[in-house]
Design a protein around this motif. Structure first.
Motif, PDB file in Angstrom:
ATOM      1  N   GLU A  87     -19.967 -10.346  38.716  1.00  0.00           N
ATOM      2  CA  GLU A  87     -20.460  -9.502  37.597  1.00  0.00           C
ATOM      3  C   GLU A  87     -18.997  -8.751  37.333  1.00  0.00           C
ATOM      4  O   GLU A  87     -18.058  -8.695  38.140  1.00  0.00           O
ATOM      5  N   SER A  88     -18.917  -8.428  35.865  1.00  0.00           N
ATOM      6  CA  SER A  88     -17.658  -7.779  35.462  1.00  0.00           C
ATOM      7  C   SER A  88     -18.303  -6.865  34.183  1.00  0.00           C
ATOM      8  O   SER A  88     -19.097  -7.015  33.812  1.00  0.00           O
ATOM      9  N   GLY A  89     -17.427  -5.913  34.221  1.00  0.00           N
ATOM     10  CA  GLY A  89     -17.871  -5.110  32.870  1.00  0.00           C
ATOM     11  C   GLY A  89     -18.414  -3.663  33.197  1.00  0.00           C
ATOM     12  O   GLY A  89     -18.545  -3.044  32.085  1.00  0.00           O
ATOM     13  N   GLY A  90     -18.482  -3.414  34.523  1.00  0.00           N
ATOM     14  CA  GLY A  90     -18.981  -2.126  34.533  1.00  0.00           C
ATOM     15  C   GLY A  90     -18.099  -1.023  34.329  1.00  0.00           C
ATOM     16  O   GLY A  90     -16.817  -1.323  34.140  1.00  0.00           O
ATOM     17  N   GLY A  91     -18.248   0.205  34.627  1.00  0.00           N
ATOM     18  CA  GLY A  91     -17.333   1.123  34.405  1.00  0.00           C
ATOM     19  C   GLY A  91     -17.813   2.636  33.883  1.00  0.00           C
ATOM     20  O   GLY A  91     -19.008   2.970  34.090  1.00  0.00           O
ATOM     21  N   LEU A  92     -17.162   3.630  33.579  1.00  0.00           N
ATOM     22  CA  LEU A  92     -17.475   4.723  33.252  1.00  0.00           C
ATOM     23  C   LEU A  92     -17.700   4.818  31.692  1.00  0.00           C
ATOM     24  O   LEU A  92     -16.749   4.321  30.699  1.00  0.00           O
ATOM     25  N   VAL A  93     -18.687   5.263  31.215  1.00  0.00           N
ATOM     26  CA  VAL A  93     -18.879   5.655  29.788  1.00  0.00           C
ATOM     27  C   VAL A  93     -19.646   6.571  29.641  1.00  0.00           C
ATOM     28  O   VAL A  93     -20.365   7.288  30.344  1.00  0.00           O
ATOM     29  N   VAL A 153     -32.212 -28.265  46.106  1.00  0.00           N
ATOM     30  CA  VAL A 153     -32.833 -27.008  46.655  1.00  0.00           C
ATOM     31  C   VAL A 153     -32.496 -25.957  45.674  1.00  0.00           C
ATOM     32  O   VAL A 153     -31.427 -25.738  45.037  1.00  0.00           O
ATOM     33  N   GLN A 154     -33.687 -25.156  45.348  1.00  0.00           N
ATOM     34  CA  GLN A 154     -33.457 -24.002  44.273  1.00  0.00           C
ATOM     35  C   GLN A 154     -33.866 -22.791  45.205  1.00  0.00           C
ATOM     36  O   GLN A 154     -34.489 -22.700  46.092  1.00  0.00           O
ATOM     37  N   SER A 155     -33.004 -21.725  44.821  1.00  0.00           N
ATOM     38  CA  SER A 155     -33.044 -20.665  45.308  1.00  0.00           C
ATOM     39  C   SER A 155     -32.433 -19.480  44.310  1.00  0.00           C
ATOM     40  O   SER A 155     -31.587 -19.819  43.577  1.00  0.00           O
ATOM     41  N   THR A 156     -32.487 -18.136  44.863  1.00  0.00           N
ATOM     42  CA  THR A 156     -32.365 -17.125  43.933  1.00  0.00           C
ATOM     43  C   THR A 156     -30.775 -16.698  44.635  1.00  0.00           C
ATOM     44  O   THR A 156     -30.703 -16.318  45.824  1.00  0.00           O
ATOM     45  N   HIS A 157     -29.756 -16.490  43.536  1.00  0.00           N
ATOM     46  CA  HIS A 157     -28.509 -15.889  44.062  1.00  0.00           C
ATOM     47  C   HIS A 157     -28.316 -14.607  43.521  1.00  0.00           C
ATOM     48  O   HIS A 157     -28.942 -14.374  42.411  1.00  0.00           O
ATOM     49  N   TRP A 158     -27.509 -13.823  44.012  1.00  0.00           N
ATOM     50  CA  TRP A 158     -27.103 -12.376  43.598  1.00  0.00           C
ATOM     51  C   TRP A 158     -25.674 -12.114  43.748  1.00  0.00           C
ATOM     52  O   TRP A 158     -24.894 -12.851  44.455  1.00  0.00           O
ATOM     53  N   GLY A 159     -25.256 -11.456  42.642  1.00  0.00           N
ATOM     54  CA  GLY A 159     -23.828 -10.960  42.664  1.00  0.00           C
ATOM     55  C   GLY A 159     -23.616  -9.737  43.580  1.00  0.00           C
ATOM     56  O   GLY A 159     -24.603  -9.220  44.132  1.00  0.00           O
ATOM     57  N   GLN A 160     -22.486  -9.383  43.498  1.00  0.00           N
ATOM     58  CA  GLN A 160     -21.906  -8.291  44.327  1.00  0.00           C
ATOM     59  C   GLN A 160     -22.343  -6.896  43.907  1.00  0.00           C
ATOM     60  O   GLN A 160     -22.350  -6.113  44.284  1.00  0.00           O
ATOM     61  N   GLY A 161     -22.597  -6.923  42.403  1.00  0.00           N
ATOM     62  CA  GLY A 161     -22.743  -5.583  41.620  1.00  0.00           C
ATOM     63  C   GLY A 161     -21.787  -5.118  41.146  1.00  0.00           C
ATOM     64  O   GLY A 161     -20.498  -5.237  41.569  1.00  0.00           O
ATOM     65  N   THR A 162     -22.135  -4.408  39.933  1.00  0.00           N
ATOM     66  CA  THR A 162     -20.816  -3.796  39.235  1.00  0.00           C
ATOM     67  C   THR A 162     -21.657  -2.474  38.895  1.00  0.00           C
ATOM     68  O   THR A 162     -22.785  -2.294  38.397  1.00  0.00           O
ATOM     69  N   GLN A 163     -20.669  -1.470  38.984  1.00  0.00           N
ATOM     70  CA  GLN A 163     -21.263  -0.129  38.513  1.00  0.00           C
ATOM     71  C   GLN A 163     -21.144   0.389  37.361  1.00  0.00           C
ATOM     72  O   GLN A 163     -20.027   0.289  36.815  1.00  0.00           O
ATOM     73  N   VAL A 164     -22.018   1.131  37.158  1.00  0.00           N
ATOM     74  CA  VAL A 164     -22.120   1.698  35.538  1.00  0.00           C
ATOM     75  C   VAL A 164     -22.363   3.337  36.055  1.00  0.00           C
ATOM     76  O   VAL A 164     -23.340   3.745  36.372  1.00  0.00           O
ATOM     77  N   ILE A 165     -21.395   3.885  35.381  1.00  0.00           N
ATOM     78  CA  ILE A 165     -21.605   5.550  35.534  1.00  0.00           C
ATOM     79  C   ILE A 165     -21.644   6.131  34.148  1.00  0.00           C
ATOM     80  O   ILE A 165     -20.865   5.755  33.185  1.00  0.00           O
ATOM     81  N   VAL A 166     -22.560   6.892  33.876  1.00  0.00           N
ATOM     82  CA  VAL A 166     -22.758   7.320  32.521  1.00  0.00           C
ATOM     83  C   VAL A 166     -22.515   8.863  32.593  1.00  0.00           C
ATOM     84  O   VAL A 166     -23.015   9.834  33.512  1.00  0.00           O
ATOM     85  N   SER A 167     -21.383   9.363  32.009  1.00  0.00           N
ATOM     86  CA  SER A 167     -21.033  10.599  31.936  1.00  0.00           C
ATOM     87  C   SER A 167     -21.476  11.586  30.489  1.00  0.00           C
ATOM     88  O   SER A 167     -21.642  10.781  29.627  1.00  0.00           O
ATOM     89  N   SER A 168     -21.588  12.802  30.809  1.00  0.00           N
ATOM     90  CA  SER A 168     -21.676  13.650  29.539  1.00  0.00           C
ATOM     91  C   SER A 168     -20.600  13.960  28.634  1.00  0.00           C
ATOM     92  O   SER A 168     -19.474  13.683  28.947  1.00  0.00           O
TER      93      SER A 168
END
Length: 123
Positions: free
Chosen positions: A6-12, A108-123
Motif C-alpha cells: 500500500e501507499s498514499g497514507g499520511g496526515l490530512v 490455489v486461492q487465498s486472501t492476501h493482506w498488505g502491511q497497512g498504511t496509516q491515515v491521520i486526520v487532524s483538525s
C-alpha cells in the motif's frame, strides 16, 4: 510469493482528501475481489470497501458518498479515493486481495493482506 504494497497514507486535515494505492505482485494467476479495510486503535479491523473483478462494489455505510474504490486489472492495482475525511476515518488502512496462484499442478486461492498504511486526520 505474492505481495501487496500500500501507499498514499499520511496526515490530512479534516475535510481533505487522500488517495490510497495498493499494488499486487508475485506469482499471480488471477485476482478476484480486492478491498480496503481499516483498523483504528483499540478497535477491530473493519471493511471499508470492496470491488469484484467484474466491478461490483460494496461500501461500508460510514464511507458511502465520500470514498470511491477502483481497480486496474491490467496493473494488479486497487485504489481508494477518500474525500471529506473525518476524524473517525483515522486508522491503519489495509489492502486485501483474493489471489489465485499456480502451485504445482493446481491453482490455489487465498486472501492476501498488505502491511497497512496509516491515515491521520487532524483538525
Amino acid at each position: 510469493q505474492v505481495q501487496l504494497v500500500e501507499s498514499g497514507g499520511g496526515l490530512v486535515q479534516a475535510g481533505g482528501s487522500l488517495r490510497l494505492s495498493c499494488a499486487a505482485s508475485g506469482n499471480i494467476f488471477v485476482i478476484g475481489t480486492m478491498g480496503w479495510y481499516r483498523q483504528a486503535p483499540g478497535k477491530q479491523r473493519e471493511l471499508v470497501a470492496t470491488i469484484a473483478r467484474g466491478g461490483s462494489l460494496n461500501y461500508a455505510d460510514s464511507v458511502k458518498g465520500r470514498f470511491t474504490i477502483s481497480r486496474d486489472n491490467a496493473k494488479n492495482m486497487v485504489y481508494l479515493q477518500m474525500n471529506n475525511l473525518k476524524f473517525e476515518d483515522a486508522a491503519v488502512y489495509y489492502c486485501s486481495a483474493l489471489i489465485s496462484t499456480v502451485q504445482g499442478m493446481g491453482i490455489v486461492q487465498s486472501t492476501h493482506w498488505g502491511q497497512g498504511t496509516q491515515v491521520i486526520v487532524s483538525s
